[in-house]
Enzyme design. Structure first.
Site, mmCIF file in Angstrom:
data_model
loop_
_atom_site.group_PDB
_atom_site.id
_atom_site.type_symbol
_atom_site.label_atom_id
_atom_site.label_comp_id
_atom_site.label_asym_id
_atom_site.label_seq_id
_atom_site.Cartn_x
_atom_site.Cartn_y
_atom_site.Cartn_z
ATOM 1 C CD GLU A 45 -73.704 127.986 -50.354
ATOM 2 O OE1 GLU A 45 -73.923 127.240 -49.378
ATOM 3 O OE2 GLU A 45 -73.004 127.624 -51.321
ATOM 4 C CG ASP A 70 -81.146 120.821 -55.468
ATOM 5 O OD1 ASP A 70 -81.285 120.885 -54.235
ATOM 6 O OD2 ASP A 70 -80.146 120.308 -56.009
ATOM 7 C CG ASN A 119 -81.027 122.327 -49.751
ATOM 8 O OD1 ASN A 119 -80.124 122.106 -48.944
ATOM 9 N ND2 ASN A 119 -80.857 122.110 -51.047
ATOM 10 C CG HIS A 151 -78.461 124.132 -55.061
ATOM 11 N ND1 HIS A 151 -78.061 122.810 -54.969
ATOM 12 C CD2 HIS A 151 -78.211 124.521 -56.336
ATOM 13 C CE1 HIS A 151 -77.593 122.425 -56.151
ATOM 14 N NE2 HIS A 151 -77.673 123.434 -56.997
ATOM 15 C CG MET A 198 -73.808 115.681 -48.628
ATOM 16 S SD MET A 198 -74.189 116.906 -49.901
ATOM 17 C CE MET A 198 -73.619 116.026 -51.346
ATOM 18 N NE ARG A 199 -78.578 109.273 -47.093
ATOM 19 C CZ ARG A 199 -78.096 108.277 -47.851
ATOM 20 N NH1 ARG A 199 -76.878 108.368 -48.362
ATOM 21 N NH2 ARG A 199 -78.815 107.217 -48.105
ATOM 22 N N GLY A 238 -70.164 122.105 -42.367
ATOM 23 C CA GLY A 238 -71.020 122.881 -41.462
ATOM 24 C C GLY A 238 -70.781 124.377 -41.454
HETATM 25 C C1 GRF Z 1 -72.865 124.298 -49.517
HETATM 26 O O1 GRF Z 1 -72.207 124.738 -50.669
HETATM 27 C C2 GRF Z 1 -74.334 124.145 -49.783
HETATM 28 O O2 GRF Z 1 -74.816 125.039 -50.739
HETATM 29 C C3 GRF Z 1 -74.433 122.748 -50.331
HETATM 30 O O3 GRF Z 1 -73.474 122.015 -49.614
HETATM 31 C C4 GRF Z 1 -72.452 122.886 -49.140
HETATM 32 C C5 GRF Z 1 -72.405 122.690 -47.670
HETATM 33 O O4 GRF Z 1 -71.370 123.415 -47.065
HETATM 34 N N1 GRF Z 1 -75.771 122.252 -50.201
HETATM 35 P P1 GRF Z 1 -71.304 123.558 -45.499
HETATM 36 O O5 GRF Z 1 -71.301 122.140 -44.925
HETATM 37 O O6 GRF Z 1 -72.487 124.339 -45.038
HETATM 38 O O7 GRF Z 1 -70.013 124.249 -45.229
#
Ligand code: GRF
Length: 215
Positions: free
Chosen positions: A188, A159, A121, A123, A104-105, A26
């Site tokens: 990110e 993606d 999303n 990535h 993760m789904r 998170g």
């Molecule tokens: C991140 O690297 C994001 O790009 C990928 O999953 C990871 C999630 O990290 N989809 P977090 O749970 O936001 O710390």
């Protein structure tokens, strides 16, 4: 497909409601919370939903006074049912934009239809390079000299949706998955709130693969 609907127009102040879906740590959720708290993002996080009851990110939400919900995919007979439940919970809280943050789904048709052009999303690569899992390992294995982060609109293909914001980082000769991931994560956290702001503000349109933002 081209000529998908453009975003809410005209440009307005934002203040929209977000639903954030997580599965784990998170840190991107935290970045969104920080952006809202310090006024960079005019939005409200209405709910954080995790498909895993033990996701550490749930605690970040709780400690910020944000409603949390666990919708455990293992409790559902089908993916449709899981997706429908997510859509119902998000709609009942008047969520305007759904942010996947380490969720993760795969997102199925029910959810996509409930939120057209309104699921984002983040990535950890410069898409379309290295989609799917272990993007940082894929980048190292390929020997690229730059990688980065992408925030995109979610579509049925993994993606592969229209790109909203990207940021680059160098890949160093001595990088490990951990060191590269840490460098990408900083980006990110910077670009996710920016992408959310763009989508909530409106004045953008999607033509085929291209998302363009009115000047
Ligand atoms: C991140 O690297 C994001 O790009 C990928 O999953 C990871 C999630 O990290 N989809 P977090 O749970 O936001 O710390």
């Amino acid at each position: 497909m081209s000529d998908t609907p453009s975003g809410p127009a005209p440009r307005t102040s934002t203040g929209g409601s977000l639903g954030v879906l997580i599965s784990g740590r998170g840190s991107n959720l935290q970045a969104l919370i920080r952006a809202v708290d310090d006024g960079r993002l005019d939005a409200r996080i209405a709910v954080v939903i995790s498909n895993r009851p033990e996701a550490p990110g749930l605690e970040h939400a709780r400690s910020s006074g944000i409603e949390t919900l666990v919708v455990d995919h293992r409790q559902f007979k089908s993916r449709h049912e899981f997706d429908r439940t997510l859509a119902t919970e998000l709609k009942s809280r008047s969520v305007a934009l759904v942010c996947l943050a380490g969720f993760m789904r795969l997102v199925g048709a029910e959810l996509l239809h409930a939120f057209p052009n309104a699921i984002l999303n983040v990535h950890p690569s410069l898409l379309p390079a290295f989609p799917g899992v272990n993007a940082q390992q894929q980048a190292l294995d390929h020997g690229v000299k730059v990688s980065g982060a992408t925030v995109h609109v979610v579509t049925p293909e993994l993606d592969a949706g229209p790109i909203i914001v990207q940021a680059c980082v160098p890949v160093r000769a001595d990088d490990t998955v951990d060191s590269l991931s840490a460098r990408i994560l900083v980006e990110e956290h910077r670009i996710y709130p920016e992408a959310v702001r763009i989508m909530l503000t409106g004045g953008w349109r999607v033509d085929g693969r291209r998302l363009t933002i009115a000047p």
